[in-house]
Design an enzyme around this catalytic site. Structure first.
Site, PDB file in Angstrom:
ATOM      1  N   CYS A 128    -103.284 -85.468  22.345  1.00  0.00           N
ATOM      2  CA  CYS A 128    -102.030 -85.127  21.417  1.00  0.00           C
ATOM      3  C   CYS A 128    -100.701 -85.423  22.443  1.00  0.00           C
ATOM      4  O   CYS A 128     -99.764 -85.864  22.001  1.00  0.00           O
ATOM      5  CB  CYS A 128    -102.045 -83.813  20.959  1.00  0.00           C
ATOM      6  SG  CYS A 128    -102.730 -82.587  22.004  1.00  0.00           S
ATOM      7  N   HIS A 241     -95.920 -79.415  20.466  1.00  0.00           N
ATOM      8  CA  HIS A 241     -95.972 -79.565  22.189  1.00  0.00           C
ATOM      9  C   HIS A 241     -94.454 -80.324  22.760  1.00  0.00           C
ATOM     10  O   HIS A 241     -93.969 -80.932  21.842  1.00  0.00           O
ATOM     11  CB  HIS A 241     -96.970 -80.509  22.541  1.00  0.00           C
ATOM     12  CG  HIS A 241     -98.420 -80.175  22.306  1.00  0.00           C
ATOM     13  ND1 HIS A 241     -98.695 -78.766  22.120  1.00  0.00           N
ATOM     14  CD2 HIS A 241     -99.644 -80.670  22.478  1.00  0.00           C
ATOM     15  CE1 HIS A 241    -100.092 -78.670  22.010  1.00  0.00           C
ATOM     16  NE2 HIS A 241    -100.472 -80.018  22.406  1.00  0.00           N
TER      17      HIS A 241
END
Length: 338
Positions: A128, A241
């Site tokens: 990710c 994130h």
């Protein structure tokens, strides 16, 4: 298309169901697979209930065009042959095959053509943190080759799965009630804290997560020039994130040219008006598809340096959405799947 999801009950598996629907992905038949714990559960998809089948070596994937796998590296390794033996394309969200030379590692905004060269019928979905970073690196690299990347990540609980998200919520509630926090999924209390470790430490002092960013970036961007040094930190955010990035290019770049390249790049939204306090934050970006870029500026310590801030939803673009976008690209460009 006939589609399967392996690991349907997990956070990414559930997001895959939502993203496939949101993207209006063409599905004639959907099959869901899971462990003994998940088998028998039913999930609704486009008005129909689909029961989770038990994944075993006797599972028949013949007729399945694309299988999205998100049940962990061990499961992917054990069942890869079972899934692909009849020609099914396996788009794998685990770390099992990412660095294998015969498995392409694909981010559609960066290297979509790599998906066509898949000797084992497996395509790796990158980590990710790597995905959202390379989406932002690509348009800058097209202006001048990137030589160095320093990145500090601020990774949400979602990166450790649904159980981790639940634990963070539970910790906040327990602490608010004056109780000791439950610490099971994380090595330490995450609520009101930062943990400067994501995954296990390697011999060189970097964590496995940090080395993924180094190795995967070079593979995706087909560059042995790029050197990546990362520090990955777990933060008490539910999902999405964030990354602070400093990079060095081969030649100096004008900031206006970099901004224009980012503004016109696929998959990127610029949110960069600091005077009006407009910049990406995980609270706002959770649930969004694009990668958001802000705080763009010249690096004061490097004449060839650029610095910026990137935020992306870890479960969407960092996992499920990127996998579905790979499948969408294949449907348009792979004669075997048209």
């Amino acid at each position: 298309m006939n589609v399967a999801i392996v690991g349907a009950s997990g956070a990414v598996g559930q997001e895959l169901l939502r993203v496939l629907d949101q993207q209006n992905f063409p599905i004639d038949n959907l099959r869901l697979f899971g462990s003994e714990r998940s088998a028998g559960k039913e999930y609704e998809y486009r008005g129909k209930k689909v029961k989770v089948e038990l994944l075993s070596h006797d599972s028949d994937f013949s007729g399945v065009d694309i299988a999205f796998t998100s049940a962990g590296a061990g499961t992917s390794k054990e069942y890869a042959d079972t899934i692909t033996r009849h020609g099914t394309v396996m788009i794998d969200n685990s770390s099992a095959f990412r660095m294998d030379p015969d498995v392409p590692l694909v981010v559609p905004e960066v290297n979509p053509e790599d998906a066509l060269d898949r000797p084992r019928n497996i395509i790796g979905n990158p980590n990710c943190t790597t995905i959202q970073m390379v989406v932002a690196l690509k348009p800058i690299n097209d202006l001048s080759s990137i030589l160095k990347v320093h990145v500090s990540t601020y990774q949400a609980a979602s990166g450790a799965g649904a159980v981790a998200m639940q634990e963070l919520e539970k910790q906040f509630a327990e602490l608010a009630a004056g109780e000791a926090p439950t610490i099971e999924k994380f090595p330490f209390q995450l609520a009101f804290n930062l943990i400067p470790q994501v995954d296990v430490f390697m011999d060189n002092g970097y964590t496995k997560e940090e080395m993924k960013m180094y190795n995967e970036t070079r593979k995706i961007m087909h560059s042995d020039k790029i050197q990546v040094s990362a520090t990955c930190v777990r933060v008490p955010v539910m999902r999405a994130h964030s990354e602070a990035i400093w990079l060095t290019t081969e030649k100096p770049l004008e900031l206006d040219a970099v901004r224009k390249a980012l503004e016109h790049a696929p998959g990127i939204v610029m949110k960069d008006e600091p005077a009006d306090k407009k910049y990406p934050m995980p609270l706002d970006i959770s649930g969004e598809d694009p990668v958001y870029v802000g705080r763009l500026r010249k690096d004061l310590a490097d004449p060839c340096g650029i610095s910026f801030w990137v935020v992306g939803d870890q479960i969407k673009k960092g996992a499920a959405l990127n996998a579905v976008q790979i499948a969408q690209w294949l449907l348009k460009n792979d004669p075997k799947l048209k």
